[in-house]
Scaffold this active site. Structure first.
Site, short mmCIF file in Angstrom:
data_model
loop_
_atom_site.label_atom_id
_atom_site.label_comp_id
_atom_site.label_asym_id
_atom_site.label_seq_id
_atom_site.Cartn_x
_atom_site.Cartn_y
_atom_site.Cartn_z
N TYR A 208 30.78 -46.59 3.92
CA TYR A 208 31.10 -46.63 4.72
C TYR A 208 31.41 -47.85 6.28
CZ TYR A 208 34.94 -44.94 7.56
OH TYR A 208 35.88 -44.85 8.47
N SER B 98 33.24 -46.77 14.38
CA SER B 98 32.16 -47.08 15.25
C SER B 98 30.99 -46.73 14.77
CB SER B 98 31.71 -45.70 16.82
OG SER B 98 31.85 -44.85 16.02
O1 GFB Z 1 30.55 -36.34 12.61
P1 GFB Z 1 29.73 -36.41 11.84
O2 GFB Z 1 29.99 -35.63 10.79
O3 GFB Z 1 29.16 -37.74 11.43
O4 GFB Z 1 28.60 -35.28 12.02
P2 GFB Z 1 28.44 -39.53 12.74
C1 GFB Z 1 27.83 -35.65 14.08
C2 GFB Z 1 26.41 -34.97 14.02
O5 GFB Z 1 27.24 -33.63 14.10
C3 GFB Z 1 25.63 -34.79 13.43
C4 GFB Z 1 26.03 -32.37 13.04
O6 GFB Z 1 24.13 -35.13 14.15
C5 GFB Z 1 25.85 -33.93 12.65
O7 GFB Z 1 24.44 -33.26 11.77
N1 GFB Z 1 26.43 -31.47 12.69
C6 GFB Z 1 26.94 -29.97 13.45
C7 GFB Z 1 27.46 -31.38 12.01
N2 GFB Z 1 27.09 -29.27 12.44
C8 GFB Z 1 27.76 -30.19 12.05
C9 GFB Z 1 28.71 -29.38 10.81
O8 GFB Z 1 28.83 -28.39 10.88
N3 GFB Z 1 28.92 -30.22 10.61
C10 GFB Z 1 28.83 -31.57 10.49
N4 GFB Z 1 29.46 -32.93 9.90
N5 GFB Z 1 28.16 -32.40 11.36
C11 GFB Z 1 30.34 -40.13 11.12
C12 GFB Z 1 29.80 -40.97 9.96
O9 GFB Z 1 28.89 -39.99 10.87
O10 GFB Z 1 31.04 -40.92 11.90
C13 GFB Z 1 31.89 -41.41 9.38
O11 GFB Z 1 29.88 -40.34 8.45
C14 GFB Z 1 32.43 -41.75 10.75
O12 GFB Z 1 31.53 -42.52 8.36
C15 GFB Z 1 32.38 -41.52 11.60
O13 GFB Z 1 32.10 -43.53 10.63
C16 GFB Z 1 33.32 -41.86 13.21
O14 GFB Z 1 29.65 -38.86 13.46
O15 GFB Z 1 27.34 -38.56 12.28
#
Ligand code: GFB
Length: 328
Positions: free
Chosen positions: A139, A111
């Protein structure tokens, strides 16, 4: 005309990843022969490895689920790895599939290919109408290249190559690393660790206000198999659940499923990323597909798989004499 998988040789690229392994599980009831290649056998970023393997194994159809993936911080920290590896993997497999005459190929995007401020819910036509979200543009550019390769080979050579754009996925086989993983596995692990240590609070990155849409990986695999059978066109197809939740509410829900009763502390040094990323999955539904796994039920399943994997890790470490007690 429907593409029948029965009796076909189906290559699942990325079979050890969360999505690829779910596709392998889903295909087991289709009466097809599933082909996989180990990383030691084929480096998918190397063109000659891919060409040799494809020529030797000659699949009839390909699910291209191999990718370097990670959460918001991993994407932001390793732009070269995300851009290079994902572009090479897509180009090598799609070109080889054309060369050996693969009948059908499904490429998995994401997405995040859509503009940061796309009109919501995001329709497939929004692709390339605005600037990308900077934390994952590397990415996203690689994934856009994959979509465009499928379209280009269809246009120039008539190959039946299609692409699916899943929303944020989670489930068994996810990467539960706190720094590198996506939000769902990271929160599951943090809630679990906080519960075990008796901590008063767990950390949530960012403000908690961004909205995200989540889909269990088994639903995604089911949708991919459905598209492989019924869809044949050059436009990508969104694969989502149609419902969104704030990151704060998700953190509370995960804590509740895991059984952590303490508070939630925002870490504002971490990025929020896209404010909202709800996709329109109208097209997929019009093709006759609906999801089966509700969010709470899916989180419980992901937590169960996390505990199972941990038990296996601990059993291995126990066998090596690394633990005096079991603390999971
Ligand atoms: O899933 P995520 O890392 O990626 O983070 P995206 C989604 C949201 O969750 C962000 C928050 O607003 C983060 O700041 N968040 C809260 C956290 N706590 C945490 C935590 O402990 N870990 C992480 N990782 N996030 C991804 C892309 O974007 O979407 C990929 O990086 C891919 O490339 C995927 O496309 C579908 O949703 O922002």
């Amino acid at each position: 005309m429907a593409f029948d998988l029965k009796g076909k040789r189906i290559y699942v690229a990325g079979h050890r990843g969360m999505v690829g392994s779910a596709i392998v599980r889903r295909l087991s009831s289709e009466g097809c022969r599933i082909l996989v290649a180990s990383r030691s056998e084929v480096d998918l970023a190397r063109q000659s490895d891919v060409e040799i393997w494809m020529e030797k194994n000659r699949p009839d159809a390909v699910f291209l689920a191999a990718a370097k993936v990670g959460g918001i911080v991993a994407n932001d920290t390793y732009p070269a790895d995300f851009l290079y590896q994902n572009t090479m993997i897509a180009a090598n497999i799609i070109h080889s599939a054309h060369e050996i005459g693969v009948e059908k190929l499904l490429f998995l995007g994401s997405s995040c290919i859509y503009p940061k401020f796309a009109e919501q819910p995001i329709r497939e036509e929004c692709l390339l109408t605005g600037a990308l979200e900077p934390t994952n543009e590397w990415y996203a550019v690689a994934k856009i290249a994959g979509v465009k390769l499928c379209q280009a080979y269809r246009r120039q050579h008539g190959n039946d190559f299609i692409s699916a754009m899943p929303t944020n996925l989670y489930g068994p086989g996810d990467n539960f690393d706190i720094q590198l993983g996506h939000v769902m596995p990271a929160l599951i692990r943090k809630a679990h660790d906080a519960k075990l240590s008796g901590a008063g609070e767990m950390t949530m990155w960012g403000t908690g206000t961004p909205l995200r849409e989540f889909l269990h990986v088994d639903d995604c695999a089911d949708a991919c198999v459905h598209l492989m059978k019924v869809y044949s066109d050059d436009a990508p197809v969104n694969v989502g659940s149609g419902t969104e939740i704030t990151i704060f509410d998700l953190t509370q829900l995960v804590a509740d499923v895991v059984g952590f009763e303490g508070g939630i502390k925002p870490d504002l040094s971490k990025p929020d990323g896209s404010p909202r990323k709800l996709m329109s999955s109208e097209k997929l539904r019009s093709l006759g597909w609906t999801q089966k796994i509700a969010l709470r039920e899916g989180i419980a399943d992901a937590y169960k798989s996390f505990l199972r994997d941990r038990r296996l890790d601990f059993a291995r470490e126990d066998a090596a004499g690394l633990h005096d007690f079991r603390d999971i």
